[in-house]
Design an enzyme around this catalytic site. Sequence first.
Site, PDB file in Angstrom:
ATOM      1  N   ASN A 105       0.867  -1.171   0.000  1.00 31.10           N
ATOM      2  CA  ASN A 105       0.000   0.000   0.000  1.00 31.10           C
ATOM      3  C   ASN A 105       0.911   1.230   0.000  1.00 31.10           C
ATOM      4  O   ASN A 105       1.402   1.650   1.049  1.00 31.10           O
ATOM      5  CB  ASN A 105      -0.892  -0.037   1.249  1.00 31.10           C
ATOM      6  CG  ASN A 105      -1.890   1.105   1.277  1.00 31.10           C
ATOM      7  OD1 ASN A 105      -1.852   2.003   0.439  1.00 31.10           O
ATOM      8  ND2 ASN A 105      -2.766   1.085   2.257  1.00 31.10           N
ATOM      9  N   LYS A 155       3.260   0.749   3.123  1.00 32.28           N
ATOM     10  CA  LYS A 155       2.894  -0.290   4.084  1.00 32.28           C
ATOM     11  C   LYS A 155       2.914  -1.628   3.353  1.00 32.28           C
ATOM     12  O   LYS A 155       2.630  -1.678   2.156  1.00 32.28           O
ATOM     13  CB  LYS A 155       1.472  -0.057   4.609  1.00 32.28           C
ATOM     14  CG  LYS A 155       1.346   1.157   5.494  1.00 32.28           C
ATOM     15  CD  LYS A 155      -0.058   1.198   6.086  1.00 32.28           C
ATOM     16  CE  LYS A 155      -0.416   2.604   6.481  1.00 32.28           C
ATOM     17  NZ  LYS A 155      -1.808   2.909   6.385  1.00 32.28           N
ATOM     18  N   ARG A 159      -2.525  -1.901  -3.536  1.00 33.44           N
ATOM     19  CA  ARG A 159      -3.758  -1.156  -3.322  1.00 33.44           C
ATOM     20  C   ARG A 159      -3.708   0.118  -4.173  1.00 33.44           C
ATOM     21  O   ARG A 159      -2.770   0.902  -4.082  1.00 33.44           O
ATOM     22  CB  ARG A 159      -3.888  -0.761  -1.848  1.00 33.44           C
ATOM     23  CG  ARG A 159      -5.126   0.041  -1.624  1.00 33.44           C
ATOM     24  CD  ARG A 159      -5.183   0.627  -0.242  1.00 33.44           C
ATOM     25  NE  ARG A 159      -6.447   1.325  -0.099  1.00 33.44           N
ATOM     26  CZ  ARG A 159      -6.653   2.287   0.778  1.00 33.44           C
ATOM     27  NH1 ARG A 159      -5.692   2.679   1.571  1.00 33.44           N
ATOM     28  NH2 ARG A 159      -7.825   2.867   0.842  1.00 33.44           N
ATOM     29  N   HIS A 194     -12.530   3.776  -0.381  1.00 28.69           N
ATOM     30  CA  HIS A 194     -12.585   2.677   0.607  1.00 28.69           C
ATOM     31  C   HIS A 194     -13.307   1.437   0.058  1.00 28.69           C
ATOM     32  O   HIS A 194     -13.848   0.647   0.830  1.00 28.69           O
ATOM     33  CB  HIS A 194     -13.335   3.108   1.893  1.00 28.69           C
ATOM     34  CG  HIS A 194     -12.711   4.239   2.628  1.00 28.69           C
ATOM     35  ND1 HIS A 194     -13.451   5.235   3.236  1.00 28.69           N
ATOM     36  CD2 HIS A 194     -11.415   4.535   2.885  1.00 28.69           C
ATOM     37  CE1 HIS A 194     -12.642   6.097   3.817  1.00 28.69           C
ATOM     38  NE2 HIS A 194     -11.409   5.696   3.619  1.00 28.69           N
ATOM     39  N   HIS A 254     -17.748   2.763   7.145  1.00 28.19           N
ATOM     40  CA  HIS A 254     -16.294   2.757   7.348  1.00 28.19           C
ATOM     41  C   HIS A 254     -15.951   4.082   8.013  1.00 28.19           C
ATOM     42  O   HIS A 254     -15.933   5.138   7.364  1.00 28.19           O
ATOM     43  CB  HIS A 254     -15.589   2.609   5.987  1.00 28.19           C
ATOM     44  CG  HIS A 254     -14.088   2.648   6.079  1.00 28.19           C
ATOM     45  ND1 HIS A 254     -13.292   1.553   5.841  1.00 28.19           N
ATOM     46  CD2 HIS A 254     -13.237   3.666   6.395  1.00 28.19           C
ATOM     47  CE1 HIS A 254     -12.021   1.884   6.002  1.00 28.19           C
ATOM     48  NE2 HIS A 254     -11.967   3.168   6.332  1.00 28.19           N
ATOM     49  N   GLY A 256     -13.226   6.039   9.923  1.00 22.77           N
ATOM     50  CA  GLY A 256     -11.832   6.128  10.349  1.00 22.77           C
ATOM     51  C   GLY A 256     -11.403   7.572  10.290  1.00 22.77           C
ATOM     52  O   GLY A 256     -12.205   8.486  10.520  1.00 22.77           O
ATOM     53  N   ASN A 257     -10.146   7.785   9.957  1.00 23.73           N
ATOM     54  CA  ASN A 257      -9.693   9.159   9.761  1.00 23.73           C
ATOM     55  C   ASN A 257     -10.412   9.739   8.545  1.00 23.73           C
ATOM     56  O   ASN A 257     -10.920  10.850   8.566  1.00 23.73           O
ATOM     57  CB  ASN A 257      -8.177   9.140   9.584  1.00 23.73           C
ATOM     58  CG  ASN A 257      -7.616  10.519   9.644  1.00 23.73           C
ATOM     59  OD1 ASN A 257      -8.180  11.378  10.340  1.00 23.73           O
ATOM     60  ND2 ASN A 257      -6.562  10.764   8.912  1.00 23.73           N
ATOM     61  N   GLY A 258     -10.466   8.946   7.486  1.00 25.71           N
ATOM     62  CA  GLY A 258     -11.394   9.227   6.387  1.00 25.71           C
ATOM     63  C   GLY A 258     -12.588   8.311   6.589  1.00 25.71           C
ATOM     64  O   GLY A 258     -12.400   7.169   7.017  1.00 25.71           O
ATOM     65  N   ARG A 265     -11.416  16.593   6.787  1.00 25.64           N
ATOM     66  CA  ARG A 265     -12.135  16.906   5.534  1.00 25.64           C
ATOM     67  C   ARG A 265     -13.560  17.338   5.850  1.00 25.64           C
ATOM     68  O   ARG A 265     -14.197  16.814   6.754  1.00 25.64           O
ATOM     69  CB  ARG A 265     -12.186  15.683   4.628  1.00 25.64           C
ATOM     70  CG  ARG A 265     -10.840  15.206   4.184  1.00 25.64           C
ATOM     71  CD  ARG A 265     -10.984  14.051   3.207  1.00 25.64           C
ATOM     72  NE  ARG A 265      -9.801  13.226   3.253  1.00 25.64           N
ATOM     73  CZ  ARG A 265      -9.801  11.891   3.182  1.00 25.64           C
ATOM     74  NH1 ARG A 265     -10.928  11.232   3.037  1.00 25.64           N
ATOM     75  NH2 ARG A 265      -8.683  11.225   3.238  1.00 25.64           N
ATOM     76  N   ASP A 303      -8.124  13.817  15.261  1.00 26.40           N
ATOM     77  CA  ASP A 303      -8.178  12.473  15.844  1.00 26.40           C
ATOM     78  C   ASP A 303      -9.370  12.365  16.783  1.00 26.40           C
ATOM     79  O   ASP A 303      -9.481  13.126  17.741  1.00 26.40           O
ATOM     80  CB  ASP A 303      -6.865  12.218  16.594  1.00 26.40           C
ATOM     81  CG  ASP A 303      -6.720  10.769  17.001  1.00 26.40           C
ATOM     82  OD1 ASP A 303      -7.588  10.263  17.749  1.00 26.40           O
ATOM     83  OD2 ASP A 303      -5.746  10.148  16.557  1.00 26.40           O
ATOM     84  N   GLY A 333     -15.284   3.057  14.024  1.00 22.69           N
ATOM     85  CA  GLY A 333     -16.367   2.065  14.014  1.00 22.69           C
ATOM     86  C   GLY A 333     -16.031   0.800  14.797  1.00 22.69           C
ATOM     87  O   GLY A 333     -16.905   0.189  15.402  1.00 22.69           O
ATOM     88  N   GLU A 334     -14.732   0.431  14.808  1.00 18.15           N
ATOM     89  CA  GLU A 334     -14.342  -0.807  15.499  1.00 18.15           C
ATOM     90  C   GLU A 334     -14.076  -0.587  16.977  1.00 18.15           C
ATOM     91  O   GLU A 334     -14.094  -1.536  17.762  1.00 18.15           O
ATOM     92  CB  GLU A 334     -13.066  -1.380  14.846  1.00 18.15           C
ATOM     93  CG  GLU A 334     -13.302  -1.919  13.461  1.00 18.15           C
ATOM     94  CD  GLU A 334     -12.013  -2.268  12.730  1.00 18.15           C
ATOM     95  OE1 GLU A 334     -11.005  -2.601  13.377  1.00 18.15           O
ATOM     96  OE2 GLU A 334     -12.016  -2.202  11.479  1.00 18.15           O
ATOM     97  N   GLU A 392      -8.486  -4.900   4.466  1.00 22.49           N
ATOM     98  CA  GLU A 392      -8.263  -4.615   3.045  1.00 22.49           C
ATOM     99  C   GLU A 392      -7.108  -5.445   2.489  1.00 22.49           C
ATOM    100  O   GLU A 392      -7.156  -5.898   1.345  1.00 22.49           O
ATOM    101  CB  GLU A 392      -7.978  -3.115   2.865  1.00 22.49           C
ATOM    102  CG  GLU A 392      -9.213  -2.260   3.097  1.00 22.49           C
ATOM    103  CD  GLU A 392      -8.895  -0.880   3.660  1.00 22.49           C
ATOM    104  OE1 GLU A 392      -8.347  -0.816   4.775  1.00 22.49           O
ATOM    105  OE2 GLU A 392      -9.203   0.112   2.995  1.00 22.49           O
TER     106      GLU A 392
HETATM  107  P1  AMP Z   1      -8.356   4.583  10.747  1.00 25.46           P
HETATM  108  O1  AMP Z   1      -8.282   5.651   9.710  1.00 25.46           O
HETATM  109  O2  AMP Z   1      -9.276   3.466  10.394  1.00 25.46           O
HETATM  110  O3  AMP Z   1      -7.005   4.085  11.213  1.00 25.46           O
HETATM  111  O4  AMP Z   1      -9.016   5.254  12.050  1.00 25.46           O
HETATM  112  C1  AMP Z   1      -8.405   6.326  12.707  1.00 25.46           C
HETATM  113  C2  AMP Z   1      -9.439   7.037  13.560  1.00 25.46           C
HETATM  114  O5  AMP Z   1      -9.983   6.101  14.515  1.00 25.46           O
HETATM  115  C3  AMP Z   1      -8.858   8.185  14.366  1.00 25.46           C
HETATM  116  O6  AMP Z   1      -9.733   9.293  14.317  1.00 25.46           O
HETATM  117  C4  AMP Z   1      -8.819   7.622  15.765  1.00 25.46           C
HETATM  118  O7  AMP Z   1      -8.934   8.613  16.736  1.00 25.46           O
HETATM  119  C5  AMP Z   1     -10.063   6.760  15.756  1.00 25.46           C
HETATM  120  N1  AMP Z   1     -10.086   5.836  16.887  1.00 25.46           N
HETATM  121  C6  AMP Z   1      -9.282   4.790  17.161  1.00 25.46           C
HETATM  122  N2  AMP Z   1      -9.614   4.247  18.363  1.00 25.46           N
HETATM  123  C7  AMP Z   1     -10.644   4.985  18.852  1.00 25.46           C
HETATM  124  C8  AMP Z   1     -11.437   4.957  20.039  1.00 25.46           C
HETATM  125  N3  AMP Z   1     -11.245   4.053  20.977  1.00 25.46           N
HETATM  126  N4  AMP Z   1     -12.403   5.904  20.178  1.00 25.46           N
HETATM  127  C9  AMP Z   1     -12.628   6.836  19.228  1.00 25.46           C
HETATM  128  N5  AMP Z   1     -11.918   6.901  18.100  1.00 25.46           N
HETATM  129  C10 AMP Z   1     -10.949   6.009  17.904  1.00 25.46           C
END
Ligand code: AMP
Length: 419
Positions: free
Chosen positions: A7, A14, A92, A181, A208, A210-212, A241, A296, A350-351, A402
Amino acid sequence: MIVLVVNAGSSSLKYQLFDTEKNYEMLAKGLCDCIGLKEGGRIKHEAGQTKYETEVFIPDHAFAVELVVKALTDPAHGVIKDMSEIDAVGHRIVQGGPYFSDSVLVTDAVMEDLSKCVPFAPLHTNAHIQGIKGITAVLKNVPQVLVIDTGFHCSMPEVAKTYALPRKVAKTLAVRRYGAHGTSHRYVSGEMCRILGRVEGTKIVTCHLGNGSSISAVKDGKCFDTSMGLTPLAGIIMGSRTGDMDPAIVPFIIQNYEKIPYEDRPEKFKTLSVDNVNDFMNKACGLLGVSGVSSDMRAVIAEIETNAHGCADDAKLAYDILVYGIKKYIGAYAAAMNGCDAIVFTAGIGENNAAIRRDVCRDMDYLGVKLDEKVNATARGKVTKLSAPDSKVEVYLIPTNEELMIAKDTEEIVRKPGA
Ligand code: AMP
C-alpha cells in the site's frame, strides 16, 4: 502462494506478507515512513512476536522496496529465505478513474492506463506508480496485480453516480461519483453476507468510520451507492475533511477570506485561493476545524470530557455532526434500497468506539434497529453482533481487512490460466 501486499502512499509504504496456502496467514507486516524526507525516515517491521525498527534515510519508493525485501529475508527477523519465495505482489490502488472497474494483472498497457488516473488522485496515483516500479526493479518478473478501491463502486446505477452537471462537461472530464474505501466496503459487506447466509436480496449499509470515513449502500452484494464522490472529500464529516457542503461555499469563502482576522485563519492557510482551497477543505476542516483541537477522534472525545483546551462545546458539536451525518446516510440508504437488513461498523472509530455506535443507532425504531447496549459497550476490534435478538436489523462490528482482500484478489488473478 506467498503474496506481498503493498500500500504505497505519497510518503509511506505499508506491506503485509501472506501465505495463501495456510489459510491466508499473515507472516509479516510493516511500514516504511517519511519516504523522500530528510528526517524521520524509518522502517518498522513485525513478524509474529518479533518487532524491529530502524531509522534510515529512504530517498524513494524503490529504496523502500529494497528495505522491505531485506527485512523479509533477514536471518534474524525475516520470514522467508530468499525473495524468490515471493510468488506475487498485490497493490492497493485508491483511484481507478474511468479506466479500471476490477482488479487486474500489471502489463505495460495497464501501467499506461494507471498513469491516466493521476489527475483524479495525483499524490496517491504517483505513489502507486513509484511502488510498482520499485517492486519491478527488485523482484523483476514477479506478477503484480492492481486492486482498485473504486472498483467496488462501479456497480452503482447511473442515478447514483451522476452529478447534475451538463452531460458533455461531465463526460469529457469523466466527472462522476467514484467513491473510496471500496476494498473495505467489499470486504465487510462480503463478511456480512456470509453471516446472513445469502447474497441475493440483501440490503446492507456499511459504515467505514476512520480518519477518512465513508458509508455505502450494498444491495445483493453489489455497491448501490456510496457517500464519497469524485474525490474522498464528500460524504460525512471526517478527520480534517469537510464532507458534504453547499458547493457555493467554496467561492464564497475565497471571496470573503480577507474579512477573517489574520490570527483566526488556520495555520498554513493564512491566504486562500483557487490554488490551495482543495488543500484547505482536505486538511483544515472536518473534526479538526469544528473542534479546534484535533482531527483524531480520541482527542476530540478527550476534549469533550476534560475541556483541556477550552473547546469542549465545539468538540461536542463535532461529535454530534458526525453522529448526525451517519444517521442521515443510513436513513437515506435504507430509503434508496427500500429497506435495510444489516448495518456494519468498521475502521478505527467504528471498530473501537461504542458511544458513537450507540448514538448512531439510537432513535432508529422506524427501521426496527435495537442495539444490545451491554454487548456494544465492550465490543472492540473483533466480529461482534451488536443488535438485540428482537432487532429487525442486524447490527455488526466487523473489523476491516483490506490487505486480506488484496491478497485474495492477487492470488485469484495470478492463478488464472494465461496470467
Ligand atoms: P483509521 O483511519 O481506520 O485508522 O481510524 C483512525 C481514527 O480512529 C482516528 O480518528 C482515531 O482517533 C479513531 N479511533 C481509534 N480508536 C478509537 C477509540 N477508541 N475511540 C474513538 N476513536 C478512535
